[in-house]
Structures are given as C-alpha cells and as structure tokens.
Design a protein around this motif. Structure first.
Motif, PDB file in Angstrom:
ATOM      1  N   VAL A  27       0.843  -1.201   0.000  1.00 40.34           N
ATOM      2  CA  VAL A  27       0.000   0.000   0.000  1.00 40.34           C
ATOM      3  C   VAL A  27       0.878   1.252   0.000  1.00 40.34           C
ATOM      4  N   LYS A  28       1.973   1.209   0.760  1.00 39.58           N
ATOM      5  CA  LYS A  28       2.897   2.352   0.803  1.00 39.58           C
ATOM      6  C   LYS A  28       3.541   2.575  -0.569  1.00 39.58           C
TER       7      LYS A  28
ATOM      8  N   ALA B  11       2.190   1.888  -3.466  1.00 36.61           N
ATOM      9  CA  ALA B  11       1.163   2.503  -4.326  1.00 36.61           C
ATOM     10  C   ALA B  11       0.992   3.982  -3.991  1.00 36.61           C
ATOM     11  N   ARG B  12       1.062   4.331  -2.708  1.00 37.70           N
ATOM     12  CA  ARG B  12       0.920   5.735  -2.301  1.00 37.70           C
ATOM     13  C   ARG B  12       2.105   6.572  -2.794  1.00 37.70           C
ATOM     14  N   ILE B  13       3.331   6.074  -2.616  1.00 36.89           N
ATOM     15  CA  ILE B  13       4.512   6.783  -3.102  1.00 36.89           C
ATOM     16  C   ILE B  13       4.453   6.918  -4.617  1.00 36.89           C
ATOM     17  N   GLN B  14       3.966   5.873  -5.272  1.00 40.09           N
ATOM     18  CA  GLN B  14       3.828   5.895  -6.729  1.00 40.09           C
ATOM     19  C   GLN B  14       2.910   7.044  -7.158  1.00 40.09           C
ATOM     20  N   ARG B  15       1.806   7.236  -6.462  1.00 39.24           N
ATOM     21  CA  ARG B  15       0.886   8.337  -6.785  1.00 39.24           C
ATOM     22  C   ARG B  15       1.553   9.698  -6.560  1.00 39.24           C
ATOM     23  N   TYR B  16       2.286   9.837  -5.454  1.00 34.15           N
ATOM     24  CA  TYR B  16       2.977  11.104  -5.173  1.00 34.15           C
ATOM     25  C   TYR B  16       4.035  11.406  -6.229  1.00 34.15           C
TER      26      TYR B  16
ATOM     27  N   SER C  63       0.280   0.973 -12.540  1.00 34.17           N
ATOM     28  CA  SER C  63      -0.794   0.926 -11.548  1.00 34.17           C
ATOM     29  C   SER C  63      -1.330  -0.488 -11.394  1.00 34.17           C
TER      30      SER C  63
ATOM     31  N   GLN D  20      -1.042  -5.715  -4.189  1.00 31.18           N
ATOM     32  CA  GLN D  20      -1.991  -5.570  -3.086  1.00 31.18           C
ATOM     33  C   GLN D  20      -3.039  -6.680  -3.099  1.00 31.18           C
TER      34      GLN D  20
END
Length: 191
Positions: free
Chosen positions: A114-115, A117-122, A173, A180
């Motif tokens: 999950v982290k 995926a979050r860093i990927q979005r940022y 993505s 996940q």
C-alpha cells in the motif's frame, strides 16, 4: 475388516487430509507471495527504466539551446528536471526492490504494498506537475518567438507523450494493484 480397523483407517485418512490441507494452504501462500514478488520486480524494473530515460534529459538539454533556440535557463530547468526525476525514480526502484514479501508477515507485506502505491501516486503527481509546468514554459517561449514549427512539434509530442504515459501509467498501476490483491487474498485466506 473389524470395527477397530475401520476406525484406525478413518483416523489415518483424517490426519492425512489435515496434512494435505495444511500443505495446500502453505503452497497457496507461497504462490500468492511469489506472484506479488513478481509484480514487485516488474514494477522496480519499470522505475529503473524511467530513471535511465530521465537521466538522458540533461544530455539533450544543449539541443534546446543550439538547435531550437530556447533560452539557456529553460535548458537548465529541463536538465534539472531530468536529474531530479531520474534520482527519484532510481531511489523508488531500489526501495521497491528491497521489499521482500516472502519473509514478512502478511499484514506487514500488505502495508508495504500500500505504501508503494501511495509513493507511486505522489511521484507521478510531482512528475506530471513539474513536467507540465516545464512544457507550458517552453510552449509560451516558442509562442512568444512565433516559432510555429516548434509549437506543432510540441502538440504532436504532447499527444504521443500522453498516449504513452497513459499506457505506462496503467501498466504500473496494475502491477501495484496486483501486489496488493495477492497479499489481500493471503490475508483473507488466513482469517
């Protein structure tokens, strides 16, 4: 066959069935974590390739000044953009590569996915915002100097870049989501 032998055979069958169920669950966990590891490795490779492409931008920045007539400050910003994105992509690729889902507990591995995926979005948002600002700056400069052939090239490059970016975005993505999903399936199987 007497009743006692039948009961003993039934017990052996039940024990073997329980062992098979335990082995099946263990193999299912290994398979799912292996698929998550494969998706993780592919995602890390995508970011390494992106880093290599971004690091080429400083080498191309003199062309902006020499061939296209852009101011040197735009070429410098272009070069710095490539360096920053290259370093960010390379660091993120290394971070992804260091995540090992097979040795972590499922909850920890899922939190790590999950982290990612979050860093990927940022990282994507930062790259799109700064790259978009750079493109707008270059477009405005070309428009101010009535360089219509450059404006047409920008439009063609922008359309091609958006198409390729969407394809890359969807692949990356999907890999993050696959990690996940595989780990979530393990979490649900163990619950």
């Amino acid at each position: 066959m007497d009743l006692e032998q039948l009961r003993n055979n039934w017990q052996k069958t039940r024990i073997n069935s329980e062992l098979l169920d335990a082995d099946t669950n263990r193999l299912t966990e290994r398979l799912a974590s292996g698929r998550a590891q494969t998706a993780r490795a592919k995602l890390a490779r995508y970011y390494r390739r992106s880093a290599l492409c971004a690091i080429l931008l400083p080498a191309l920045s003199p062309i902006l000044v020499i061939s296209l007539g852009f101011p040197e400050w735009i070429a410098a910003i272009y070069a710095w953009f490539g360096v920053v994105m290259g370093v960010l992509n390379l660091c993120f690729s290394r971070y992804i590569s260091r995540c090992d889902y097979t040795s972590q507990p499922i909850v920890t591995a899922l939190a790590s996915a999950v982290k990612i995926a979050r860093i990927q979005r940022y990282l994507r948002a930062f790259g799109m915002f700064t790259g978009g600002a750079l493109i707008v700056t270059m477009f405005v400069d070309a428009f101010d100097h009535s360089e219509y052939h450059i404006i047409i090239a920008f439009i063609v490059g922008l359309v091609l870049g958006i198409v390729l970016g969407i394809i890359k975005f969807r692949r990356m993505s999907a890999l993050a989501q696959q990690m996940q999903d595989e780990l979530k399936s393990l979490l649900h199987d163990n619950a």
